[in-house]
Design an enzyme around this catalytic site. Structure first.
Site, PDB file in Angstrom:
ATOM      1  N   ILE A  16       0.842  -1.209   0.000  1.00  0.00           N
ATOM      2  CA  ILE A  16       0.000   0.000   0.000  1.00  0.00           C
ATOM      3  C   ILE A  16       0.874   1.255   0.000  1.00  0.00           C
ATOM      4  CG2 ILE A  16      -1.836   1.252   1.201  1.00  0.00           C
ATOM      5  CD1 ILE A  16      -2.706  -1.454   2.415  1.00  0.00           C
ATOM      6  N   ASP A  36      11.849   2.988   5.045  1.00  0.00           N
ATOM      7  CA  ASP A  36      11.454   1.577   5.051  1.00  0.00           C
ATOM      8  C   ASP A  36      12.661   0.727   5.424  1.00  0.00           C
ATOM      9  OD1 ASP A  36       8.908  -0.028   3.394  1.00  0.00           O
ATOM     10  OD2 ASP A  36      10.696  -1.159   3.999  1.00  0.00           O
ATOM     11  N   THR A 137      -6.238  -1.036  10.099  1.00  0.00           N
ATOM     12  CA  THR A 137      -7.045  -2.061   9.445  1.00  0.00           C
ATOM     13  C   THR A 137      -8.401  -2.203  10.131  1.00  0.00           C
ATOM     14  OG1 THR A 137      -7.185  -4.464   9.225  1.00  0.00           O
ATOM     15  CG2 THR A 137      -5.724  -3.668  10.904  1.00  0.00           C
ATOM     16  N   ASP A 138      -9.375  -2.728   9.384  1.00  0.00           N
ATOM     17  CA  ASP A 138     -10.682  -3.026   9.996  1.00  0.00           C
ATOM     18  C   ASP A 138     -10.599  -4.248  10.905  1.00  0.00           C
ATOM     19  OD1 ASP A 138     -10.409  -4.987   8.046  1.00  0.00           O
ATOM     20  OD2 ASP A 138     -12.385  -4.665   7.149  1.00  0.00           O
ATOM     21  N   GLU A 139      -9.474  -4.980  10.831  1.00  0.00           N
ATOM     22  CA  GLU A 139      -9.365  -6.193  11.647  1.00  0.00           C
ATOM     23  C   GLU A 139      -9.333  -5.873  13.139  1.00  0.00           C
ATOM     24  OE1 GLU A 139      -6.809  -9.274  10.229  1.00  0.00           O
ATOM     25  OE2 GLU A 139      -6.848  -8.522   8.186  1.00  0.00           O
ATOM     26  N   TYR A 162      -1.803 -10.192  14.919  1.00  0.00           N
ATOM     27  CA  TYR A 162      -1.688  -9.040  14.009  1.00  0.00           C
ATOM     28  C   TYR A 162      -2.686  -7.951  14.400  1.00  0.00           C
ATOM     29  CZ  TYR A 162      -2.696  -6.180   9.873  1.00  0.00           C
ATOM     30  OH  TYR A 162      -2.942  -5.123   9.030  1.00  0.00           O
ATOM     31  N   LYS A 166      -2.123  -4.069  15.840  1.00  0.00           N
ATOM     32  CA  LYS A 166      -2.605  -2.859  15.158  1.00  0.00           C
ATOM     33  C   LYS A 166      -3.560  -2.083  16.080  1.00  0.00           C
ATOM     34  CE  LYS A 166      -1.928  -1.619  11.482  1.00  0.00           C
ATOM     35  NZ  LYS A 166      -0.829  -0.783  10.903  1.00  0.00           N
ATOM     36  N   ASN A 191      -9.735  -5.236   3.370  1.00  0.00           N
ATOM     37  CA  ASN A 191      -8.686  -5.926   2.598  1.00  0.00           C
ATOM     38  C   ASN A 191      -8.422  -5.256   1.258  1.00  0.00           C
ATOM     39  OD1 ASN A 191      -9.277  -7.936   4.600  1.00  0.00           O
ATOM     40  ND2 ASN A 191      -8.299  -9.413   3.242  1.00  0.00           N
ATOM     41  N   PRO A 217      -4.975 -23.558  -2.324  1.00  0.00           N
ATOM     42  CA  PRO A 217      -5.457 -23.897  -0.988  1.00  0.00           C
ATOM     43  C   PRO A 217      -6.441 -22.867  -0.445  1.00  0.00           C
ATOM     44  CG  PRO A 217      -3.197 -23.075  -0.886  1.00  0.00           C
ATOM     45  CD  PRO A 217      -3.584 -23.092  -2.336  1.00  0.00           C
ATOM     46  N   VAL A 218      -7.656 -23.309  -0.157  1.00  0.00           N
ATOM     47  CA  VAL A 218      -8.696 -22.428   0.400  1.00  0.00           C
ATOM     48  C   VAL A 218      -8.946 -22.866   1.839  1.00  0.00           C
ATOM     49  CG1 VAL A 218     -11.139 -21.803   0.239  1.00  0.00           C
ATOM     50  CG2 VAL A 218      -9.754 -21.990  -1.838  1.00  0.00           C
ATOM     51  N   ASP A 293      -8.619 -24.835   8.411  1.00  0.00           N
ATOM     52  CA  ASP A 293      -8.843 -23.389   8.532  1.00  0.00           C
ATOM     53  C   ASP A 293      -7.701 -22.715   9.290  1.00  0.00           C
ATOM     54  OD1 ASP A 293     -10.145 -21.022   8.167  1.00  0.00           O
ATOM     55  OD2 ASP A 293     -11.969 -21.591   9.233  1.00  0.00           O
ATOM     56  N   GLY A 296      -8.484 -19.370  14.648  1.00  0.00           N
ATOM     57  CA  GLY A 296      -9.122 -18.113  15.057  1.00  0.00           C
ATOM     58  C   GLY A 296      -9.590 -17.256  13.896  1.00  0.00           C
ATOM     59  N   HIS A 297      -9.854 -17.863  12.742  1.00  0.00           N
ATOM     60  CA  HIS A 297     -10.193 -17.124  11.516  1.00  0.00           C
ATOM     61  C   HIS A 297     -11.484 -16.312  11.689  1.00  0.00           C
ATOM     62  CE1 HIS A 297      -9.954 -17.635   6.838  1.00  0.00           C
ATOM     63  NE2 HIS A 297      -9.813 -16.386   7.232  1.00  0.00           N
TER      64      HIS A 297
HETATM   65  P1  NAD Z   1       3.346  -4.727   3.507  1.00  0.00           P
HETATM   66  O1  NAD Z   1       3.688  -5.887   4.386  1.00  0.00           O
HETATM   67  O2  NAD Z   1       3.220  -4.961   2.038  1.00  0.00           O
HETATM   68  O3  NAD Z   1       4.427  -3.554   3.691  1.00  0.00           O
HETATM   69  C1  NAD Z   1       4.943  -3.192   4.933  1.00  0.00           C
HETATM   70  C2  NAD Z   1       6.201  -2.375   4.687  1.00  0.00           C
HETATM   71  O4  NAD Z   1       6.704  -1.960   5.976  1.00  0.00           O
HETATM   72  C3  NAD Z   1       7.327  -3.156   4.003  1.00  0.00           C
HETATM   73  O5  NAD Z   1       7.878  -2.385   2.959  1.00  0.00           O
HETATM   74  C4  NAD Z   1       8.356  -3.378   5.115  1.00  0.00           C
HETATM   75  O6  NAD Z   1       9.689  -3.423   4.642  1.00  0.00           O
HETATM   76  C5  NAD Z   1       8.110  -2.164   5.998  1.00  0.00           C
HETATM   77  N1  NAD Z   1       8.508  -2.390   7.402  1.00  0.00           N
HETATM   78  C6  NAD Z   1       8.211  -3.465   8.183  1.00  0.00           C
HETATM   79  N2  NAD Z   1       8.774  -3.330   9.396  1.00  0.00           N
HETATM   80  C7  NAD Z   1       9.436  -2.139   9.384  1.00  0.00           C
HETATM   81  C8  NAD Z   1      10.195  -1.434  10.354  1.00  0.00           C
HETATM   82  N3  NAD Z   1      10.416  -1.934  11.579  1.00  0.00           N
HETATM   83  N4  NAD Z   1      10.726  -0.225  10.016  1.00  0.00           N
HETATM   84  C9  NAD Z   1      10.516   0.296   8.775  1.00  0.00           C
HETATM   85  N5  NAD Z   1       9.808  -0.348   7.814  1.00  0.00           N
HETATM   86  C10 NAD Z   1       9.275  -1.551   8.125  1.00  0.00           C
HETATM   87  O7  NAD Z   1       2.006  -4.122   4.121  1.00  0.00           O
HETATM   88  P2  NAD Z   1       0.775  -3.409   3.374  1.00  0.00           P
HETATM   89  O8  NAD Z   1      -0.195  -4.439   2.961  1.00  0.00           O
HETATM   90  O9  NAD Z   1       1.293  -2.457   2.383  1.00  0.00           O
HETATM   91  O10 NAD Z   1       0.129  -2.620   4.596  1.00  0.00           O
HETATM   92  C11 NAD Z   1       0.563  -1.312   4.928  1.00  0.00           C
HETATM   93  C12 NAD Z   1      -0.188  -0.823   6.151  1.00  0.00           C
HETATM   94  O11 NAD Z   1      -1.589  -0.821   5.884  1.00  0.00           O
HETATM   95  C13 NAD Z   1       0.023  -1.682   7.384  1.00  0.00           C
HETATM   96  O12 NAD Z   1       0.127  -0.857   8.488  1.00  0.00           O
HETATM   97  C14 NAD Z   1      -1.232  -2.536   7.450  1.00  0.00           C
HETATM   98  O13 NAD Z   1      -1.527  -2.878   8.776  1.00  0.00           O
HETATM   99  C15 NAD Z   1      -2.264  -1.592   6.871  1.00  0.00           C
HETATM  100  N6  NAD Z   1      -3.402  -2.224   6.187  1.00  0.00           N
HETATM  101  C16 NAD Z   1      -3.223  -3.191   5.247  1.00  0.00           C
HETATM  102  C17 NAD Z   1      -4.329  -3.725   4.586  1.00  0.00           C
HETATM  103  C18 NAD Z   1      -4.159  -4.774   3.495  1.00  0.00           C
HETATM  104  O14 NAD Z   1      -5.152  -5.318   3.012  1.00  0.00           O
HETATM  105  N7  NAD Z   1      -2.965  -5.066   3.025  1.00  0.00           N
HETATM  106  C19 NAD Z   1      -5.602  -3.306   4.900  1.00  0.00           C
HETATM  107  C20 NAD Z   1      -5.759  -2.300   5.854  1.00  0.00           C
HETATM  108  C21 NAD Z   1      -4.643  -1.773   6.485  1.00  0.00           C
END
Ligand code: NAD
Length: 354
Positions: A16, A36, A137-139, A162, A166, A191, A217-218, A293, A296-297
């Site tokens: 993201i 990063d 996240t909504d989780e 996780y 968060k 998601n 795998p589902v 599964d 805790g899904h």
């Molecule tokens: P991702 O795992 O693809 O990317 C995470 C990035 O953070 C990576 O580039 C990693 O190198 C970096 N990182 C990890 N630990 C680090 C640290 N200690 N210091 C610096 N950088 C570090 O995750 P994503 O899917 O892009 O999600 C990004 C954010 O959005 C997260 O906070 C996640 O909780 C949130 N989020 C994700 C989703 C989803 O569906 N993917 C949905 C809602 C919220």
């Protein structure tokens, strides 16, 4: 302040964060510094489309390291922080929760402390306009039954390591606002899927397995429901929250695209059959295999995005059907991006089994 902001994006080499960074460079006049650590999930190739832009910069650093973070704040002097760095995969949090506590909880604490020290030293006008945006996240809200939606007033009830990490980081962000006055905003999104998605997550894993004729795998009966949002729609939503969201508020982000995991996997199979036909493998649905599964899904997540629509005018552009087609097309035409990950970083093995 001018319209040109300086935006510090943590986790900008992730799925993201890289979409946010590409969106900033593509559609705004702002500067961006990506910070990063480049864990297994970080990928500089996802930033190649902006790598040569003079408004883009990159620094490899760990958000847990408060001194380094503070130095980066002083050097870059951000107007906005968009905090996305996190450990993000539920299955990995089951196998090894420690890294999730370290990065998501302790890392968010370190970043908040660095931001607070920096913010206190700013002149009044810049203090007023500064924003610390935590991307969540909504989780954190736990699981829904068959009815209802998560909204900004839903109580927190995280269930996985996780989501608990968060939720903890959300609470820290709210506390730094309440106690110290740091101007924070929060968003909780459903998601995401789309280009540059690390192939441990459901949709890219299924696309690549289907292409290669491997089993699909589902988990359980495939009945778990998620509310899918195309990552570029999320990136636009995040930019509006970061630059126009009201201090102290949170925004739920989702696209009204509820699908069961089985529906998602069947949709992927149909698109791969159409776009990468292979008589020996068609129909790819035959590759589906139901496996035990996830512990805790959570059953169902769904978002009421009314507030971000009403207050910030954000609407998703993609439907699930159009977004999934774009996603499959992207994986077909960007083999170089995922073949390296697939062969050297993560080969698709099952994670998160107790
Ligand atoms: P991702 O795992 O693809 O990317 C995470 C990035 O953070 C990576 O580039 C990693 O190198 C970096 N990182 C990890 N630990 C680090 C640290 N200690 N210091 C610096 N950088 C570090 O995750 P994503 O899917 O892009 O999600 C990004 C954010 O959005 C997260 O906070 C996640 O909780 C949130 N989020 C994700 C989703 C989803 O569906 N993917 C949905 C809602 C919220």
């Amino acid at each position: 302040m001018s319209d040109e902001k300086r935006i510090l994006v943590t986790g900008g080499a992730g799925f993201i964060g890289s979409a946010v960074t590409r969106e900033i460079i593509r559609s705004t006049p702002h500067r961006v510094l990506v910070v990063d650590k480049l864990t297994y999930a970080g990928c500089l190739e996802s930033l190649e489309p902006v790598a040569n832009d003079a408004r883009y910069g990159f620094k490899r650093a760990d958000i847990v390291d408060g001194d380094v973070m503070r130095a980066l704040f002083d050097e870059f002097s951000p107007d906005v922080v968009m905090h996305l760095a996190a450990e993000s995969h539920v299955d990995r949090s089951i196998d090894g929760p420690g890294e999730f506590i370290r990065t998501n909880v302790v890392g968010t604490f370190s970043l908040l402390q660095a931001a607070l020290g920096y913010w206190r030293g700013l002149p009044q006008a810049r203090r007023d306009s500064f924003r610390f945006h935590h991307i969540s996240t909504d989780e954190v809200f736990g699981s829904l039954g068959p009815e209802g939606f998560f909204s900004e007033t839903t109580a927190y009830q995280p269930t996985s390591p996780y989501s608990a990490s968060k939720a903890a980081s959300d609470h820290l962000v709210m506390a730094w606002r309440h106690t110290y006055g740091l101007p924070t905003v929060l968003s909780n999104c459903s998601n995401n899927y789309g280009p540059y998605h690390f192939p441990e997550k459901l949709i890219p894993l299924m696309i690549l397995n289907a292409l290669e004729g491997r089993k699909l795998p589902v988990y359980g009966a495939g009945a778990n429901v998620r509310d899918w949002l195309y990552v570029e729609d999320h990136a636009r939503a995040l930019l509006s929250v970061a630059t126009r969201g009201r201090v102290g508020e949170s925004y739920c982000i989702g696209g009204h695209n509820e699908k069961s995991n089985l529906e998602v996997v069947r949709g992927v199979c149909a698109l791969v059959d159409e776009l990468a036909p292979d008589p020996a493998l068609a129909p790819r649905e035959n590759l589906i295999e139901f496996v035990s599964d996830r512990p805790g899904h959570d059953l169902r997540y769904a978002i009421d995005p009314g507030k971000i629509g009403d207050d910030l005018g954000w609407r998703p552009r993609e439907t699930f059907e159009s977004g999934l087609r774009r996603t499959v097309e992207w994986y077909l035409s960007n083999r170089g991006w995922w073949e390296r990950i697939r062969s050297r970083v993560y080969g698709g093995e099952r994670l998160g089994v107790i």
